[in-house]
Design a protein around this motif. Structure first.
Motif, PDB file in Angstrom:
ATOM      1  N   ARG A 123     -10.242  -3.361 -11.688  1.00  0.00           N
ATOM      2  CA  ARG A 123      -9.909  -2.668 -10.576  1.00  0.00           C
ATOM      3  C   ARG A 123      -8.378  -2.166 -10.709  1.00  0.00           C
ATOM      4  O   ARG A 123      -8.037  -1.778  -8.960  1.00  0.00           O
ATOM      5  CB  ARG A 123     -10.339  -3.522  -9.908  1.00  0.00           C
ATOM      6  N   THR A 124      -7.743  -3.394 -11.161  1.00  0.00           N
ATOM      7  CA  THR A 124      -6.532  -2.830 -11.514  1.00  0.00           C
ATOM      8  C   THR A 124      -5.527  -1.956 -12.015  1.00  0.00           C
ATOM      9  O   THR A 124      -5.500  -2.891 -13.561  1.00  0.00           O
ATOM     10  CB  THR A 124      -5.314  -3.927 -10.915  1.00  0.00           C
ATOM     11  N   TYR A 138       0.072   4.964  -5.289  1.00  0.00           N
ATOM     12  CA  TYR A 138       0.695   3.375  -5.632  1.00  0.00           C
ATOM     13  C   TYR A 138       1.144   2.904  -4.616  1.00  0.00           C
ATOM     14  O   TYR A 138       0.878   2.528  -4.151  1.00  0.00           O
ATOM     15  CB  TYR A 138       2.118   3.671  -6.623  1.00  0.00           C
ATOM     16  N   ALA A 139      -0.072   1.573  -5.259  1.00  0.00           N
ATOM     17  CA  ALA A 139      -0.469  -0.169  -4.298  1.00  0.00           C
ATOM     18  C   ALA A 139       0.211  -0.465  -3.567  1.00  0.00           C
ATOM     19  O   ALA A 139       1.754  -1.013  -4.604  1.00  0.00           O
ATOM     20  CB  ALA A 139      -1.266  -0.527  -4.617  1.00  0.00           C
ATOM     21  N   ARG A 159      -6.723   0.483  -8.380  1.00  0.00           N
ATOM     22  CA  ARG A 159      -5.820   0.068  -7.313  1.00  0.00           C
ATOM     23  C   ARG A 159      -4.599   0.332  -8.627  1.00  0.00           C
ATOM     24  O   ARG A 159      -4.692  -0.233  -9.908  1.00  0.00           O
ATOM     25  CB  ARG A 159      -5.248  -0.723  -7.272  1.00  0.00           C
ATOM     26  N   GLU A 198      -1.457   7.053  -0.715  1.00  0.00           N
ATOM     27  CA  GLU A 198      -0.992   5.761  -1.009  1.00  0.00           C
ATOM     28  C   GLU A 198      -0.928   6.099  -2.937  1.00  0.00           C
ATOM     29  O   GLU A 198      -1.847   4.406  -2.663  1.00  0.00           O
ATOM     30  CB  GLU A 198      -1.527   4.119  -0.506  1.00  0.00           C
ATOM     31  N   ASN A 225      -7.231   6.767  -8.766  1.00  0.00           N
ATOM     32  CA  ASN A 225      -7.463   6.472  -7.314  1.00  0.00           C
ATOM     33  C   ASN A 225      -8.443   7.619  -7.601  1.00  0.00           C
ATOM     34  O   ASN A 225      -8.974   7.071  -6.381  1.00  0.00           O
ATOM     35  CB  ASN A 225      -6.234   7.529  -6.795  1.00  0.00           C
TER      36      ASN A 225
END
Ligand code: HPA
Length: 273
Positions: free
Chosen positions: A107-108, A161-162, A227, A159, A222
Motif C-alpha cells: 500500500r506504501t 508524494y504523500a 502512497r 499529491e 498513483n
C-alpha cells in the motif's frame, strides 16, 4: 481481462509459490543504494530472471532481486535493482514490478534514486525528499487502453508524494540528526547527463534535482492508489555556470557514501508507518 492484468496475475501466482508473505510496504532501491536491502531480515529472495514477465536489469551496478522480509518490524518487499527507460524497456515493463507489488499487498511505496542537484543550496551527498515531480521522459506508462481494474483513466496527481509521508521523513531525519532537503524531481530519459543549457532550463522550470528514474514508478503507483515517498541522493552538482565533468564512478561512490544516512531514514520511516 487485459493482457497486462494477465501478466501481473501470472507473476503474482509464481511469487506465491515462493512466499506467502503479504508485504505492506514496497521499496525500490536506486543506483548505488542497495544497502537498505542488507537491513532486511530475509524471508524469501527471488531473482528477477525467475519471475514471469519481469524485465532483466542490464546496468551492472544493479542487482536483480526481489527481497521479501522484515524491516523495522514490518513486512516489506524490496527491489534490489530497478529498470530504466534508457535501457530500452517500454514504460509498461519498467513499471511492471510496481504493478506486481500492489497485487502482493503493498500500500506504501518508498523509492530512492541518485540525482543531479540543481538547487544551489544542495551539495554532493545531500539527501532530498521528493515533494513533487516533472515528467520530461517524453513517454508515460499509462498510455494505451486503460485497465479499470488497475486504476482510473485520468488519475489525479495533486499529491503524487504523500504529504504525511514527507512530514514523517522530516520527523525521522530530525530525530536522527540528519539534514534533509526537500524539492522537485525532474525525470529525463538520459542516458547522457545534461548539457549546461539543459540544466539551466530544468532549474528554470522549477526542478531541484534531475534523474532518469522514479517518475514512471510513481505514476503507476498513483494510478493504483499507492502512497509514495521518494528520496534523491544528490550525487553531483549540476550548476550550469560552474559545471564539472561528472563520472559515473564518482556518482556511484557518492551514493554509496551517503547511503547509510538514507538507509537509516528509510528504515525509521518504515518502523513508524
Ligand atoms: N543527471 C545529472 N546528474 C545525475 C543524474 C542525471 O540524470 N543522475 C545522477 N546524477
Amino acid at each position: 481481462m487485459t493482457e497486462l492484468r494477465k501478466r501481473i496475475d501470472e507473476a503474482v501466482r509464481f511469487i506465491r509459490t515462493k512466499t506467502p508473505m503479504e508485504p505492506s510496504t514496497g521499496i525500490i532501491l536506486g543506483t548505488g543504494l542497495g544497502g537498505l536491502a542488507r537491513e532486511i531480515v530475509p524471508a524469501a529472495v527471488i531473482d528477477y530472471a525467475e519471475i514471469p514477465h519481469f524485465p532483466l536489469s542490464t546496468v551492472e551496478s544493479h542487482n536483480g532481486k526481489l527481497i521479501f522480509g522484515a524491516l523495522g518490524g514490518k513486512n516489506v518487499v524490496a527491489m534490489q535493482g530497478r529498470f530504466h527507460y534508457y535501457e530500452g524497456y517500454s514504460m509498461e515493463r519498467v513499471t511492471f514490478p510496481v504493478r506486481v507489488m500492489k497485487f502482493l499487498g503493498v500500500r506504501t511505496l518508498l523509492i530512492s534514486n541518485a540525482a543531479g542537484g540543481m538547487n544551489p543550496q544542495f551539495s554532493r551527498g545531500s539527501i532530498m525528499v521528493i515533494t513533487d515531480h516533472i515528467n520530461l521522459l517524453g513517454d508515460n506508462p499509462l498510455i494505451g487502453p486503460n485497465d479499470d481494474t488497475l486504476g482510473p483513466r485520468f488519475p489525479d496527481m495533486s499529491e503524487p508524494y504523500a504529504r504525511d509521508l514527507i512530514a514523517l521523513a522530516g520527523e525521522v531525519a530530525l530525530d536522527l540528526k540528519i539534514r534533509i532537503e526537500r524539492g522537485v524531481f525532474v525525470a529525463v530519459p538520459g542516458p547522457n547527463l545534461e548539457t549546461r543549457a539543459e540544466y539551466r532550463f530544468l532549474r528554470f522550470i522549477g526542478a531541484d534535482a534531475v534523474g532518469m528514474s522514479t517518475v514512471p514508478e510513481n505514476i503507476v503507483a498513483n494510478h493504483m492508489g499507492l502512497r509514495v515517498l521518494g528520496f534523491s541522493i544528490i550525487t553531483d552538482e549540476c550548476f550550469p555556470d560552474s559545471l564539472q565533468v561528472a563520472k559515473v564512478e564518482d556518482i556511484i561512490a557518492v551514493a554509496g557514501k551517503t547511503e547509510p544516512h538514507l538507509t537509516a531514514i528509510m528504515k525509521g520511516v518504515v518502523e513508524r508507518l
